[in-house]
Write a protein that holds these residues in place. Structure first.
Motif, PDB file in Angstrom:
ATOM      1  N   ALA A   1       0.825  -1.211   0.000  1.00 36.93           N
ATOM      2  CA  ALA A   1       0.000   0.000   0.000  1.00 36.93           C
ATOM      3  C   ALA A   1       0.855   1.255   0.000  1.00 36.93           C
TER       4      ALA A   1
ATOM      5  N   THR B   1       0.430   3.654  -3.246  1.00 37.95           N
ATOM      6  CA  THR B   1      -0.228   4.962  -3.088  1.00 37.95           C
ATOM      7  C   THR B   1       0.730   6.116  -3.338  1.00 37.95           C
ATOM      8  N   ARG B   2       2.011   5.900  -3.084  1.00 39.96           N
ATOM      9  CA  ARG B   2       2.973   6.977  -3.274  1.00 39.96           C
ATOM     10  C   ARG B   2       3.536   7.026  -4.689  1.00 39.96           C
TER      11      ARG B   2
ATOM     12  N   GLY C   1      -3.342   8.875  -9.364  1.00 39.76           N
ATOM     13  CA  GLY C   1      -3.245   8.858  -7.910  1.00 39.76           C
ATOM     14  C   GLY C   1      -4.560   8.481  -7.253  1.00 39.76           C
ATOM     15  N   GLN C   2      -5.668   9.067  -7.737  1.00 41.42           N
ATOM     16  CA  GLN C   2      -6.980   8.744  -7.178  1.00 41.42           C
ATOM     17  C   GLN C   2      -7.363   7.304  -7.474  1.00 41.42           C
TER      18      GLN C   2
ATOM     19  N   ASN D   1      -5.484   4.947  -5.120  1.00 39.68           N
ATOM     20  CA  ASN D   1      -6.050   4.929  -3.765  1.00 39.68           C
ATOM     21  C   ASN D   1      -7.233   3.975  -3.692  1.00 39.68           C
TER      22      ASN D   1
ATOM     23  N   VAL E   1      -5.944   0.282  -4.013  1.00 38.79           N
ATOM     24  CA  VAL E   1      -5.330  -0.185  -2.771  1.00 38.79           C
ATOM     25  C   VAL E   1      -6.397  -0.539  -1.743  1.00 38.79           C
ATOM     26  N   SER E   2      -7.419   0.311  -1.612  1.00 41.06           N
ATOM     27  CA  SER E   2      -8.508   0.020  -0.677  1.00 41.06           C
ATOM     28  C   SER E   2      -9.216  -1.268  -1.051  1.00 41.06           C
TER      29      SER E   2
END
Length: 268
Positions: A87, A91-92, A181-182, A185, A188-189
């Motif tokens: 994650a 995310t980064r 990026g969005q 996220n 990953v969730s």
């Protein structure tokens, strides 16, 4: 074209380690306990999981019902160690290049080491979490520490090219497509629930179990649990095939990174 490799050239290793060290220390700069939080946080989280699954849900892990919720908490903690590493990198990744415009304009700076920095930082926190888990195993199940635990680096090693590939691919995409990026996220969730973090593969039907192995985290999570909690050696053949596929993915992602890096400065 700058050289890109899984094995950092000697000239870049010291620079990468310096950036990774700065990354780790910068996270806790200004806090009272400083780097101590990197050890205290996983310890507190393991305590929370134990309280919730022992005191509240009375949960039982399939195959280890006699150990009660404590075993459930340790199984979840082992899964989260691997997931949190993934994650952090995922995310980064989309902002690795975007957040370093000054480095992009320095032609001599090896931008390909930025994913390495994130991976090494994540590995540092994973190893501290593993130390906390081993302390818990030693305290709760005396005599359960086994030589299989020494295989942890070999189990995590196949995940390394996957993480580097994610870093190279999505850091490059993030420069040109800001929505990445969005999207990451959300991915990953979603991955937290599509990975065997909060449940055992044994609780799934056979078809679902087979599908789960298309998730690149599944094999790593399962083998981390095998060596740390079940005193079993890893699934060597499966890990070898995984490593081959992971290296192919990282190689393709690296090619994409190198092919697009010429346009980074123009976009930024």
């Amino acid at each position: 074209m700058p050289r890109l490799s899984f094995f950092l050239p000697l000239a870049q290793r010291s620079l990468t380690l310096q950036f990774a060290r700065r990354e780790v220390l910068g996270r806790y700069r200004g806090s009272l306990l400083g780097l101590g939080w990197s050890f205290i946080t996983p310890l507190l989280m393991l305590g929370v999981y134990t309280f919730v699954f022992v005191g509240v849900f009375k949960a039982r892990w399939p195959g280890a019902e006699q150990s009660g919720g404590v075993e459930f908490a340790m199984q979840i903690f082992a899964g989260l160690m691997v997931f949190n590493l993934f994650a952090e990198v995922a995310t980064r990744a989309p902002r690795l290049i975007l957040d370093q415009p000054n480095l992009v304009k320095k032609i001599v700076f090896p931008l390909e080491i930025l994913p390495w920095v994130t991976v090494l930082s994540g590995l540092f926190h994973l190893l501290l979490s593993a130390a906390v888990l081993l302390l818990a195993v030693a305290a709760i199940k005396p005599g359960a520490l086994a030589p299989t635990m020494l295989a942890l680096p070999l189990v995590l090693l196949p995940l390394l090219p996957v993480l580097l590939g994610i870093g190279w691919l999505f850091s490059a995409l993030g420069v040109f497509i800001r929505d990445v990026g969005q999207i990451m996220n959300f991915v990953v969730s979603l991955s937290m629930f599509l990975s065997p973090v909060f449940y055992s593969l044994e609780s799934l039907s056979e078809p679902m179990r087979d599908l789960m192995f298309f998730n690149p985290l599944t094999l790593i999570i399962e083998n981390v649990r095998r060596i740390l909690l079940h005193t079993q050696w890893p699934q060597w053949e499966a890990l070898a095939l995984y490593t081959l596929a992971a290296c192919v993915f990282a190689w393709l992602a690296g090619l994409f990174f190198q092919a697009t890096r010429k346009g980074f400065a123009d976009v930024l």
